[in-house]
Structure formats: C-alpha cells, structure tokens
Write a protein that holds these residues in place. Structure first.
Motif, PDB file in Angstrom:
ATOM      1  N   GLY A   1      -9.270 -15.840 -18.595  1.00 23.59           N
ATOM      2  CA  GLY A   1     -10.382 -15.742 -19.540  1.00 23.59           C
ATOM      3  C   GLY A   1     -11.723 -15.877 -18.839  1.00 23.59           C
ATOM      4  N   THR A   2     -12.503 -16.880 -19.240  1.00 23.42           N
ATOM      5  CA  THR A   2     -13.824 -17.100 -18.654  1.00 23.42           C
ATOM      6  C   THR A   2     -13.768 -17.887 -17.355  1.00 23.42           C
ATOM      7  N   GLY A   3     -12.569 -18.214 -16.879  1.00 18.79           N
ATOM      8  CA  GLY A   3     -12.428 -18.920 -15.612  1.00 18.79           C
ATOM      9  C   GLY A   3     -12.608 -20.420 -15.703  1.00 18.79           C
ATOM     10  N   ARG A   4     -12.529 -20.975 -16.905  1.00 15.39           N
ATOM     11  CA  ARG A   4     -12.772 -22.412 -17.069  1.00 15.39           C
ATOM     12  C   ARG A   4     -11.766 -23.252 -16.286  1.00 15.39           C
ATOM     13  N   MET A   5     -10.486 -22.872 -16.289  1.00 14.76           N
ATOM     14  CA  MET A   5      -9.489 -23.659 -15.562  1.00 14.76           C
ATOM     15  C   MET A   5      -9.738 -23.604 -14.055  1.00 14.76           C
ATOM     16  N   LEU A   6     -10.208 -22.467 -13.565  1.00 16.04           N
ATOM     17  CA  LEU A   6     -10.538 -22.370 -12.143  1.00 16.04           C
ATOM     18  C   LEU A   6     -11.671 -23.327 -11.799  1.00 16.04           C
ATOM     19  N   GLN A   7     -12.689 -23.380 -12.658  1.00 13.39           N
ATOM     20  CA  GLN A   7     -13.797 -24.297 -12.410  1.00 13.39           C
ATOM     21  C   GLN A   7     -13.329 -25.751 -12.460  1.00 13.39           C
ATOM     22  N   LEU A   8     -12.469 -26.063 -13.414  1.00  9.87           N
ATOM     23  CA  LEU A   8     -11.996 -27.436 -13.584  1.00  9.87           C
ATOM     24  C   LEU A   8     -11.156 -27.897 -12.404  1.00  9.87           C
ATOM     25  N   LEU A   9     -10.296 -27.006 -11.918  1.00  2.71           N
ATOM     26  CA  LEU A   9      -9.323 -27.393 -10.903  1.00  2.71           C
ATOM     27  C   LEU A   9      -9.727 -26.999  -9.485  1.00  2.71           C
ATOM     28  N   ALA A  10     -10.849 -26.313  -9.334  1.00  3.48           N
ATOM     29  CA  ALA A  10     -11.274 -25.869  -8.001  1.00  3.48           C
ATOM     30  C   ALA A  10     -11.345 -26.998  -6.978  1.00  3.48           C
ATOM     31  N   PRO A  11     -11.805 -28.206  -7.351  1.00  2.00           N
ATOM     32  CA  PRO A  11     -11.861 -29.277  -6.347  1.00  2.00           C
ATOM     33  C   PRO A  11     -10.486 -29.707  -5.840  1.00  2.00           C
ATOM     34  N   ARG A  12      -9.435 -29.374  -6.582  1.00  3.41           N
ATOM     35  CA  ARG A  12      -8.084 -29.784  -6.186  1.00  3.41           C
ATOM     36  C   ARG A  12      -7.390 -28.757  -5.303  1.00  3.41           C
ATOM     37  N   ALA A  13      -7.966 -27.547  -5.159  1.00  3.38           N
ATOM     38  CA  ALA A  13      -7.252 -26.444  -4.502  1.00  3.38           C
ATOM     39  C   ALA A  13      -8.025 -25.891  -3.320  1.00  3.38           C
ATOM     40  N   GLU A  14      -7.280 -25.471  -2.296  1.00  4.56           N
ATOM     41  CA  GLU A  14      -7.890 -24.792  -1.159  1.00  4.56           C
ATOM     42  C   GLU A  14      -8.210 -23.337  -1.498  1.00  4.56           C
ATOM     43  N   GLN A  15      -7.300 -22.679  -2.240  1.00  2.58           N
ATOM     44  CA  GLN A  15      -7.503 -21.307  -2.703  1.00  2.58           C
ATOM     45  C   GLN A  15      -7.067 -21.247  -4.167  1.00  2.58           C
ATOM     46  N   ALA A  16      -7.798 -20.489  -4.988  1.00  7.25           N
ATOM     47  CA  ALA A  16      -7.458 -20.389  -6.405  1.00  7.25           C
ATOM     48  C   ALA A  16      -7.633 -18.952  -6.868  1.00  7.25           C
ATOM     49  N   THR A  17      -6.682 -18.490  -7.676  1.00  2.73           N
ATOM     50  CA  THR A  17      -6.699 -17.124  -8.198  1.00  2.73           C
ATOM     51  C   THR A  17      -6.516 -17.161  -9.708  1.00  2.73           C
ATOM     52  N   GLY A  18      -7.345 -16.420 -10.421  1.00  3.89           N
ATOM     53  CA  GLY A  18      -7.183 -16.275 -11.858  1.00  3.89           C
ATOM     54  C   GLY A  18      -6.854 -14.833 -12.204  1.00  3.89           C
ATOM     55  N   VAL A  19      -5.913 -14.615 -13.110  1.00  3.96           N
ATOM     56  CA  VAL A  19      -5.568 -13.253 -13.530  1.00  3.96           C
ATOM     57  C   VAL A  19      -5.789 -13.110 -15.037  1.00  3.96           C
ATOM     58  N   ASP A  20      -6.193 -11.917 -15.435  1.00  6.75           N
ATOM     59  CA  ASP A  20      -6.403 -11.608 -16.845  1.00  6.75           C
ATOM     60  C   ASP A  20      -6.376 -10.088 -16.985  1.00  6.75           C
ATOM     61  N   ARG A  21      -6.018  -9.617 -18.165  1.00  5.99           N
ATOM     62  CA  ARG A  21      -6.001  -8.164 -18.398  1.00  5.99           C
ATOM     63  C   ARG A  21      -7.357  -7.637 -18.829  1.00  5.99           C
ATOM     64  N   SER A  22      -8.239  -8.511 -19.298  1.00  3.05           N
ATOM     65  CA  SER A  22      -9.526  -8.083 -19.837  1.00  3.05           C
ATOM     66  C   SER A  22     -10.583  -8.020 -18.741  1.00  3.05           C
ATOM     67  N   ARG A  23     -11.120  -6.826 -18.492  1.00  2.00           N
ATOM     68  CA  ARG A  23     -12.181  -6.687 -17.508  1.00  2.00           C
ATOM     69  C   ARG A  23     -13.446  -7.405 -17.970  1.00  2.00           C
ATOM     70  N   GLU A  24     -13.682  -7.447 -19.298  1.00  2.00           N
ATOM     71  CA  GLU A  24     -14.861  -8.139 -19.803  1.00  2.00           C
ATOM     72  C   GLU A  24     -14.783  -9.640 -19.519  1.00  2.00           C
ATOM     73  N   MET A  25     -13.611 -10.219 -19.753  1.00  2.00           N
ATOM     74  CA  MET A  25     -13.449 -11.640 -19.466  1.00  2.00           C
ATOM     75  C   MET A  25     -13.533 -11.911 -17.967  1.00  2.00           C
ATOM     76  N   LEU A  26     -12.986 -11.014 -17.164  1.00  2.00           N
ATOM     77  CA  LEU A  26     -13.065 -11.187 -15.714  1.00  2.00           C
ATOM     78  C   LEU A  26     -14.515 -11.122 -15.237  1.00  2.00           C
ATOM     79  N   ALA A  27     -15.317 -10.304 -15.890  1.00  2.00           N
ATOM     80  CA  ALA A  27     -16.735 -10.238 -15.529  1.00  2.00           C
ATOM     81  C   ALA A  27     -17.417 -11.575 -15.797  1.00  2.00           C
ATOM     82  N   ILE A  28     -17.073 -12.204 -16.932  1.00  2.00           N
ATOM     83  CA  ILE A  28     -17.633 -13.524 -17.238  1.00  2.00           C
ATOM     84  C   ILE A  28     -17.166 -14.538 -16.204  1.00  2.00           C
ATOM     85  N   ALA A  29     -15.862 -14.529 -15.925  1.00  2.17           N
ATOM     86  CA  ALA A  29     -15.314 -15.485 -14.960  1.00  2.17           C
ATOM     87  C   ALA A  29     -15.961 -15.304 -13.592  1.00  2.17           C
TER      88      ALA A  29
END
Length: 324
Positions: free
Chosen positions: A158-186
């Motif tokens: 979606g908007t990448g909220r989980m990536l932002q929340l968990l980024a400090p815990r991870a060396e590399q992080a990937t988010g997937v979504d089918r919506s290009r509009e949501m990916l643009a926000i993320a």
C-alpha cells in the motif's frame, strides 16, 4: 579482479557517474533520467545497460515501466557504494543534477498525495471501525523477532507504512503491491524518509517474483481480505520464507460489515484466527496463539508463525493477549 575491473570500466564515464549518483538517491525511470540529464533515451539506455551488466545498478520492472536504482546486492553493490562515497560533494554538475532531482521528487510526492487524498475518505472510514492503528502497530512490533532482520518483505504494502515502521529492524526491505498508484505513494514517502534500503515492486502476492527462502521476516498487514484465495497467499509467503524466519499476519476477525465488500473491494469479511493458524500449519509453519485487538466495530487479529518450531520465542511473543 575481473569483476572489479569490469565495474570500474563501466563507471569510468561522466554520464555514467552522474547516473550512479542519481540512482543512489531515488528509483528513477529512463524517462525521468532523460529529463534530469537532458540526454536522449537511446543514449541513456545504453549507459544504464552497461552499469547494470557490471552489477552497479538494479533494474526493477513495474508493469510497462522499469525503475533503476543503485545495486543493493551482488558483488557490484559494495563497489557502487564506494564509488558514490568517492564522488566530490562540491562538483557543480552533480549539485545541479541533485537540485533537479529534488524538484522531481517534490512533483512525485505532490502527485502521489493528490491521489491519496482522493481515497483518504474511504480509508478514514475503515480506520474508524477498528482499534487505533498505533495499538495494532505496537502489537505487531512485540511479535517481531528481536534479532536483526536481513531481508524483510511486506505483502500488499500500500502506502509503505509497514516498511517505514520496520525499516530500523531490517538491513534490506521490499514491499510489493499490484497498484501502481499505491506504489507511487510508497515510493514518495520512502524517499522523503531517506529509507534507501527499502524498495517497492509491482507484484501479485499469489505469484511472488522471488526465489525460495529469500526473506527472514514477512508481513501481511490488512491485505489478505483483498485476496481471492488467502491460503494461497500464506503458502506463497511460506515458500519465500527462510528457515528460522517469521511470518506476521494482521487482518480483521469475522464481521458483518458487508459495506466493505460493496464499496471498498474487500473480498472477505474477516477471518477466524483458527483459519489463519491452520493455513500457516498447512504451509509448514508453526503459529503462536494469536493476539486480538478489540475496539470499535471490527476486531483485528495479529498472528505470528515461524518456519521452525524449535525457535526460542520471546515471552512477549508467547504471552501477548491484547483485548482479553
């Protein structure tokens, strides 16, 4: 030695160094790079291919588009980072490129937020039906393994909220979504937060474009109720989960708010916690007792499942019972 020489040869050209500098700061399409550098698309495409072949850039396909970014993995990745660090910070050409990139990113962010404002009312309506999101996130964080996560995957980002929340815990992080509009926000929000170790890709949760055992931690936050076949999503997540890895599922418990199906494209009106646990076991994972977060008309279930039963779970992970 051959790999090092190949990488250095690929980078030893002014335009290619400028491309590396730009792609170190943002994920960019060829069209965007043409605008930033004022050079023809065929010329830049040749440069990009040389840099990618040398392992200095990654190419991320997103439907008909492709985004380029500084390599994150492989033998070329550390060389790429060293080259970026060696670039002079006071070079006028690089400064001008950076200023144009800042303007492009502002335009991207404004466009993404305009789209999000159009759908924000429906999102706010759904949020008002369940417990505050801060409480959901707190429960999720209690279930995240305390060890450092090498590779994180967020399904339905979606908007990448989980990536932002968990980024400090991870060396590399990937988010997937089918919506290009949501990916643009993320993408815009990750750029604003400076989270360059996070990347988003267009992909179907049921057919992930990753090898088996690629991730240490996988999160599926409020995405299963959109899926046609939720057990298949869990099985696919288990396929790309490494031994010793953790899957976190966050979704609604069963409810009767069919307006969410009619107006918000929900495929399912929540899931029994026992069903989530069964799908995890069927996929070869070992679920812990779920947490339930009650507040409002909808109850949220948070479930952790691990690849191996012999992992040493924390007391918080074993005992969490929110809302009981």
């Amino acid at each position: 030695m051959d790999e090092l020489l190949s990488a250095l040869k690929a980078a030893a050209e002014p335009t290619r160094l400028r491309l590396l500098a730009l792609c170190a700061r943002a994920d960019l399409t060829v069209t965007e790079l043409v605008k930033l550098l004022g050079q023809s698309q065929p010329r830049l495409s040749r440069h990009l291919k040389l840099l990618a072949d040398a392992g200095l850039l990654d190419r991320l396909q997103e439907g008909a588009f492709a985004y380029w970014r500084l390599a994150q993995r492989g033998p070329g990745a550390p060389i790429a980072r060293q080259l970026i660090e060696a670039l002079p910070s006071d070079d006028p050409v690089l400064i001008a490129d950076g200023n144009r990139l800042d303007e492009l990113r502002r335009t991207r962010s404004d466009r993404a937020e305009t789209y999000f404002r159009d759908v924000a009312a429906s999102w706010d309506g759904i949020r008002s039906l369940h417990v505050d999101e801060a409480e959901v996130e707190q429960a999720l964080l209690k279930l995240v393994p305390q060890r450092k996560v090498h590779d994180l995957l967020d399904l339905g980002t979606g908007t990448g909220r989980m990536l932002q929340l968990l980024a400090p815990r991870a060396e590399q992080a990937t988010g997937v979504d089918r919506s290009r509009e949501m990916l643009a926000i993320a993408r815009a929000r990750l750029d604003e937060a400076g989270l360059r170790h996070c990347v988003v890709r267009q992909a179907d949760m049921a057919r992930l474009p990753f090898d088996d055992a690629s991730f240490d931690l996988i999160v599926c936050h409020m995405a299963l109720h959109y899926a046609e076949a939720p057990p298949e999503i869990v099985a696919e997540a288990a396929r790309v989960l490494r031994p010793g890895g953790t899957l976190l599922l966050i979704d609604f418990a069963p409810h009767d708010r069919d307006v969410l199906q009619r107006e918000h494209a929900h495929r399912w009106l929540g899931f029994e916690p026992a069903s989530l646990a069964r799908w995890c076991r069927d996929a070869g994972l070992h679920p812990l007792p779920p947490a339930t977060l009650a507040g409002g008309e909808l109850t949220v279930t948070v479930l952790r499942a691990d690849r191996r039963a012999e992992l040493n779970f924390s007391d918080d992970a074993r005992e969490l019972r929110v809302g009981h």
